[in-house]
Design a protein around this motif. Sequence first.
Motif, PDB file in Angstrom:
ATOM      1  N   LEU A  82     -12.777 -12.697   7.532  1.00 46.53           N
ATOM      2  CA  LEU A  82     -14.161 -12.511   7.082  1.00 46.53           C
ATOM      3  C   LEU A  82     -14.816 -13.866   6.833  1.00 46.53           C
ATOM      4  O   LEU A  82     -15.956 -14.095   7.260  1.00 46.53           O
TER       5      LEU A  82
ATOM      6  N   SER B 264     -11.440  -8.749   7.018  1.00 51.87           N
ATOM      7  CA  SER B 264     -11.162  -9.066   5.615  1.00 51.87           C
ATOM      8  C   SER B 264     -10.535 -10.448   5.478  1.00 51.87           C
ATOM      9  O   SER B 264     -10.163 -11.076   6.473  1.00 51.87           O
TER      10      SER B 264
ATOM     11  N   ILE C 267     -20.733 -12.523  11.425  1.00 48.20           N
ATOM     12  CA  ILE C 267     -20.951 -11.502  10.388  1.00 48.20           C
ATOM     13  C   ILE C 267     -21.986 -12.051   9.426  1.00 48.20           C
ATOM     14  O   ILE C 267     -21.870 -13.178   8.949  1.00 48.20           O
TER      15      ILE C 267
ATOM     16  N   ALA D 233     -15.707  -6.255   0.597  1.00 46.50           N
ATOM     17  CA  ALA D 233     -15.609  -6.652   2.001  1.00 46.50           C
ATOM     18  C   ALA D 233     -14.431  -7.611   2.185  1.00 46.50           C
ATOM     19  O   ALA D 233     -13.629  -7.449   3.111  1.00 46.50           O
TER      20      ALA D 233
ATOM     21  N   ILE E 167     -15.785  -4.573   9.595  1.00 46.55           N
ATOM     22  CA  ILE E 167     -15.905  -5.832   8.848  1.00 46.55           C
ATOM     23  C   ILE E 167     -14.495  -6.374   8.607  1.00 46.55           C
ATOM     24  O   ILE E 167     -13.676  -5.701   7.989  1.00 46.55           O
TER      25      ILE E 167
ATOM     26  N   ILE F  99     -22.770  -6.420   6.585  1.00 45.54           N
ATOM     27  CA  ILE F  99     -21.945  -5.891   5.500  1.00 45.54           C
ATOM     28  C   ILE F  99     -22.679  -4.773   4.776  1.00 45.54           C
ATOM     29  O   ILE F  99     -22.084  -3.753   4.421  1.00 45.54           O
TER      30      ILE F  99
END
Length: 118
Positions: A70, A66, A79, A54, A64, A84
């Motif tokens: 992320l 990065s 998130i 991920a 998702i 995920i």
Amino acid sequence: MRRSISVLLTTLLLFAAILPAAAQTQTAPTSFNPYMAKQPSTNQLNSFNLATLAYQGYLKDQGIPSNGALISAIASGTIAAQDIIQAAVKANRLPEQALSDRGYRHNLENQLQGFTAD
């Protein structure tokens, strides 16, 4: 100067000989890891590998983000581990059973917390 080149070449040759053998023996025994024993399939990604994929952007097509995006999304709560896992199932990187595996989700949550812990 010749000696440095000789040392460098020798070191490179040693690495070239050792690395392929080391790469083949990197599988850890699962009997010592209680979390691995709970996984339904031996082909399933472990939570560390899923978090890494991920982070590296392998789930971008599933929505998702990065890298730093992320980490920011995890820190802000936009998130979560379940997101995920759902993305990985959609990408055919995890079996559908992973969606209901609370132990796997908990392990992934721990991995994701490691991204934001500083």
